[in-house]
Design an enzyme around this catalytic site. Structure first.
Site, PDB file in Angstrom:
ATOM      1  N   SER A  78       0.810  -1.214   0.000  1.00  0.00           N
ATOM      2  CA  SER A  78       0.000   0.000   0.000  1.00  0.00           C
ATOM      3  C   SER A  78       0.843   1.264   0.000  1.00  0.00           C
ATOM      4  O   SER A  78       0.487   2.252  -0.645  1.00  0.00           O
ATOM      5  CB  SER A  78      -0.935   0.001   1.213  1.00  0.00           C
ATOM      6  OG  SER A  78      -1.771  -1.134   1.214  1.00  0.00           O
ATOM      7  N   HIS A 104       0.510   4.494   4.236  1.00  0.00           N
ATOM      8  CA  HIS A 104      -0.163   5.240   3.177  1.00  0.00           C
ATOM      9  C   HIS A 104       0.336   6.676   3.129  1.00  0.00           C
ATOM     10  O   HIS A 104       0.648   7.208   2.058  1.00  0.00           O
ATOM     11  CB  HIS A 104      -1.668   5.216   3.412  1.00  0.00           C
ATOM     12  CG  HIS A 104      -2.273   3.853   3.277  1.00  0.00           C
ATOM     13  ND1 HIS A 104      -3.640   3.630   3.319  1.00  0.00           N
ATOM     14  CD2 HIS A 104      -1.712   2.637   3.090  1.00  0.00           C
ATOM     15  CE1 HIS A 104      -3.883   2.344   3.164  1.00  0.00           C
ATOM     16  NE2 HIS A 104      -2.731   1.716   3.031  1.00  0.00           N
TER      17      HIS A 104
END
Length: 292
Positions: A196, A243
């Protein structure tokens, strides 16, 4: 080659003098009119760059076609690195399904006692490789499917626009930055894994590239907003630190790749990469010292 410019500020097509246009080739950045535009994965290219990119050569006296980042156009598959990265992630996922201890050996963890190995493990114990290997690990099918879909959609166009080496640097540095921020905030004993961080880095880079090419930013801003919303809603099971770290790192690296002056482009590019790498190493060293 100096391009002529009309009184209204628009440039003339380099192949059709007198035909005004506001579009430039994403590889050589020369102005091109609608008759010369060849649709590409990112923007439009001129006919000469298309011929050069496909291995058929380019016009005599014309500089070898280059992408928007200033690199030479690679021959062959323009999404080769993206496909290799997806294949590597899938291979590691399958290996983890058949080897119960593989994920535990490679997952990102700050400092913890592993009862199965009967020893302390983690980045703070000298296992720095976990910052990188964790970015290729996934436990659930939905997890790897979501990340690989994002990698395919965002990675292919970015690879074609930046070139293989620069694109790979963007991907790896985004993944490392995401892991480092996770290590700083979520350590010492909370495990983290997944691509991610690197995928969010591609989102940040896509935003920078769209702005550089003067495209409509709403689609990519909407994509980022949706993923941020998902991250916030599921923050208890999603490493939001990865993230955030990946998104910021990707934007910084991409800005260095395409935002600097043409004459100083290499300095800007590798300077941005060095900045992100130094920040990543610095965060890791400081966190390790705090845990020691």
């Amino acid at each position: 080659m100096e391009q002529s410019q009309a009184p209204n500020g628009l440039s003339s097509c380099y192949r059709h003098p007198g035909v005004e246009t506001g579009v430039r080739c994403t590889r050589c950045e020369r102005p091109i009119c609608p008759d010369c535009m060849v649709a590409a994965s990112v923007g439009f290219q001129c006919p000469e760059c298309v011929r050069g990119g496909s291995g058929t050569g380019h016009a005599p006296g014309v500089e070898r076609p280059r992408n928007i980042a200033g690199g030479a156009i690679a021959s062959g598959d323009q999404q080769l690195v993206t496909k290799v990265l997806i294949g590597l992630n899938l291979l590691v996922f399958l290996a983890g399904m058949f080897s119960t201890g593989l994920v535990d050996e490679l997952v990102l963890i700050g400092l913890a006692f592993d009862p199965e190995l009967a020893r302390v493990v983690g980045v703070a114990d000298g296992e720095w490789y976990r910052l990188l290997t964790a970015a290729f690990l996934h436990r659930e099918v939905w997890h790897i499917a979501f990340n690989m879909f994002g990698l395919w959609v965002l990675g292919g166009p970015l690879e074609a626009a930046l070139g293989r080496v620069r694109y790979l640097a963007l991907y790896v540095l985004s993944g490392l930055a995401g892991s480092a921020l996770t290590y700083v905030i979520a350590a010492p004993n909370q495990g983290s894994l997944g691509a991610s961080g690197a995928v969010f880095g591609l989102m940040g880079a896509t935003l920078v590239l769209y702005r550089r090419l003067r495209y409509d930013l709403r689609p990519v801003l909407g994509l980022i907003a949706l993923n941020v919303l998902i991250t916030v809603v599921f923050r208890d099971v999603i490493a939001w630190e990865a993230h955030l770290g990946g998104l910021v790192a990707g934007a910084i690296v991409a800005y260095g790749m395409v935002g600097g002056p043409r004459a100083m482009r290499p300095l800007f590019q590798w300077g941005a990469c060095a900045l992100v790498l130094i920040a990543t190493v610095g965060m890791t060293v400081m966190r390790t010292a705090a845990l020691s």
